[in-house]
Design an enzyme around this catalytic site. Structure first.
Site, short mmCIF file in Angstrom:
data_model
loop_
_atom_site.label_atom_id
_atom_site.label_comp_id
_atom_site.label_asym_id
_atom_site.label_seq_id
_atom_site.Cartn_x
_atom_site.Cartn_y
_atom_site.Cartn_z
N GLY A 114 0.77 -1.38 0.01
CA GLY A 114 -0.09 0.06 0.06
C GLY A 114 0.80 1.10 -0.11
O GLY A 114 0.29 2.53 0.47
N SER A 116 2.72 2.00 -2.76
CA SER A 116 2.69 2.63 -4.21
C SER A 116 4.09 2.55 -4.73
O SER A 116 4.67 3.10 -5.40
CB SER A 116 2.29 3.82 -4.33
N GLU A 150 -0.56 1.81 -15.89
CA GLU A 150 -0.95 1.01 -14.77
C GLU A 150 -2.65 0.39 -15.49
O GLU A 150 -2.62 -0.75 -15.12
CB GLU A 150 -0.99 1.63 -13.59
N ASP A 162 -1.43 8.17 -6.70
CA ASP A 162 -0.13 7.86 -6.50
C ASP A 162 1.03 8.33 -7.40
O ASP A 162 2.13 8.43 -6.82
CB ASP A 162 -0.04 6.06 -6.70
C1 GLA Z 1 -4.40 2.53 -5.01
C2 GLA Z 1 -4.53 3.45 -6.27
C3 GLA Z 1 -4.68 4.97 -6.13
C4 GLA Z 1 -6.05 5.24 -5.06
C5 GLA Z 1 -5.84 4.24 -3.82
C6 GLA Z 1 -6.70 4.28 -2.90
O1 GLA Z 1 -3.08 3.02 -4.55
O2 GLA Z 1 -3.57 3.31 -7.19
O3 GLA Z 1 -5.18 5.59 -7.48
O4 GLA Z 1 -7.17 4.97 -5.55
O5 GLA Z 1 -5.41 2.85 -4.03
O6 GLA Z 1 -6.99 5.52 -2.37
#
Ligand code: GLA
Length: 375
Positions: A114, A116, A150, A162
């Site tokens: 989580g 990114s 993505e 992100d």
């Molecule tokens: C992932 C997605 C983001 C966002 C988050 C939730 O990280 O890549 O674009 O939607 O989830 O907030």
């Protein structure tokens, strides 16, 4: 890989992961988010290899590499390769200036947590190639082409948060980003005497991509119902609490819950931005706990481990607030902890987690940091 022996990088790029203080799943609903890059990042080293179209990418952490031809880019069966290939696919649609290159990746950014790592890799790749071949892409081009990569190569219909956070962040700040207009403000993230402590559950849900896309579709279903009487509604960003309530009986209860979460979460971003500006840290904490409740019960993107850690944080007087951060189904919880209580919080959480789940919990401090940059 063969090329590693004579590898002499000419460009080194660092590309950070991100945390999101608040505003989960609001980005693809064109609302607000409040993320920042952190000091955990991917290092990407590049050299031109003198060929016209042959490219080689090697990951030190996986001890794996792959090769591809710029003239024949297509999706791979290996997930991580698609982050690279997706970016190349987008870049080669925009310019013919890319030539053969070699790239070595090294990272201290945990994957699937989580934070990114995917956007960090996409944006770092685009940023590096932009420098190496003078592609004249703007930072915003890098953000948007990475997001499209993505969608098309990885298959997650993600919002823009992100990639935006990875590229645009500034040290010591969070970004209040309007995901519709892309207007943004930097807000100081000085929480002293509190610190941002991340607890990594180590859970990386295999259904994350399909469930993520399902949530997006549920929000769109909500919008299509709300639109019938209000054609000016384009996304949940345009919907007030009152309007949603009036449509409650016309919606599937699950869709209603999802929409309700997004509308509340969007408001929470604005409240959080104000609380930060007012240095009202108690309020910052309260908003985080409230958000987690919604993440867990309404949007249903939490997991037993994250719920356990947030409940555990509530018992500790040094913690002002906590919630799961990121796309969901695992990853990290974000905790605002008084600096005098950090060690005790981490030590006891590690013990409690081990006792409950028989697994290691990894804790670290997150510091708001700058975005993707050349070293
Ligand atoms: C992932 C997605 C983001 C966002 C988050 C939730 O990280 O890549 O674009 O939607 O989830 O907030």
């Amino acid at each position: 890989m063969g090329f590693l022996q004579g590898f002499v990088p000419t460009i080194n790029i660092i590309s950070p992961g991100r945390i999101n203080l608040i505003g989960e799943h609001t980005d693809y609903n064109l609302g607000y988010v409040l993320p920042t890059a952190i000091e955990k990042r991917i290092l990407l080293k590049f050299q031109k290899n003198g060929t016209d179209t042959q490219c080689r990418v090697y990951s030190k952490d996986f001890d794996k590499g792959f090769e591809f031809d710029l003239k024949r880019i297509s999706r791979s069966d290996n997930d991580w390769e698609n982050y690279v290939l997706g970016v190349l696919n987008e870049i080669t649609k925009r310019t013919d200036k890319v030539r053969g290159f070699d790239c070595v990746l090294e990272s201290d950014l945990p994957l699937g947590s989580g934070l990114s790592s995917s956007a960090a890799l996409e944006c770092g790749m685009a940023f590096g190639l932009n420098e190496l071949f003078d592609l004249e892409l703007s930072k915003m081009d890098i953000v948007t082409l990475s997001q499209i990569a993505e969608h098309t190569y990885v298959g997650t219909q993600c919002g823009i948060m992100d990639q935006f956070a990875s590229v645009m962040s500034e040290k010591g700040h969070v970004i209040l980003l309007d995901c519709r207009s892309l207007e943004h403000d930097l807000i100081s993230a000085d929480l002293d005497p509190y610190k941002i402590i991340m607890l990594n559950t180590g859970v990386s849900h295999s259904l994350a991509t399909s469930e993520y896309n399902k949530r997006k579709a549920e929000c769109e279903e909500g919008v299509s119902i709300l639109k019938r009487e209000n054609p000016e509604i384009k996304s949940l960003r345009d919907v007030s609490r009152e309007t949603l309530k009036r449509f409650k009986n016309e919606m599937d209860p699950v869709v209603y819950k999802r929409c309700h979460f997004i509308i509340e979460e969007n408001q929470r971003v604005l409240e959080m931005a104000k609380a930060l500006k007012d240095n009202n840290l108690e309020k910052v904490g309260t908003i985080l706990y409230k958000a987690h409740e919604g993440i867990s019960k309404e949007y249903e993107v939490s997991c037993t481990e994250s719920d356990f850690l947030v409940d555990y944080a509530k018992e500790n007087p040094s913690v002002l607030g906590a919630r799961q951060t990121g796309g969901g189904f695992g990853g990290c919880t974000l905790n605002i902890v008084h600096k005098t209580g950090v060690k005790n919080f981490i030590d006891t959480a590690i013990d409690a987690y081990k006792k409950e789940f028989g697994r290691e919990l990894i804790a670290f401090e997150a510091s708001p940091s700058g975005g993707t940059a050349k070293l």
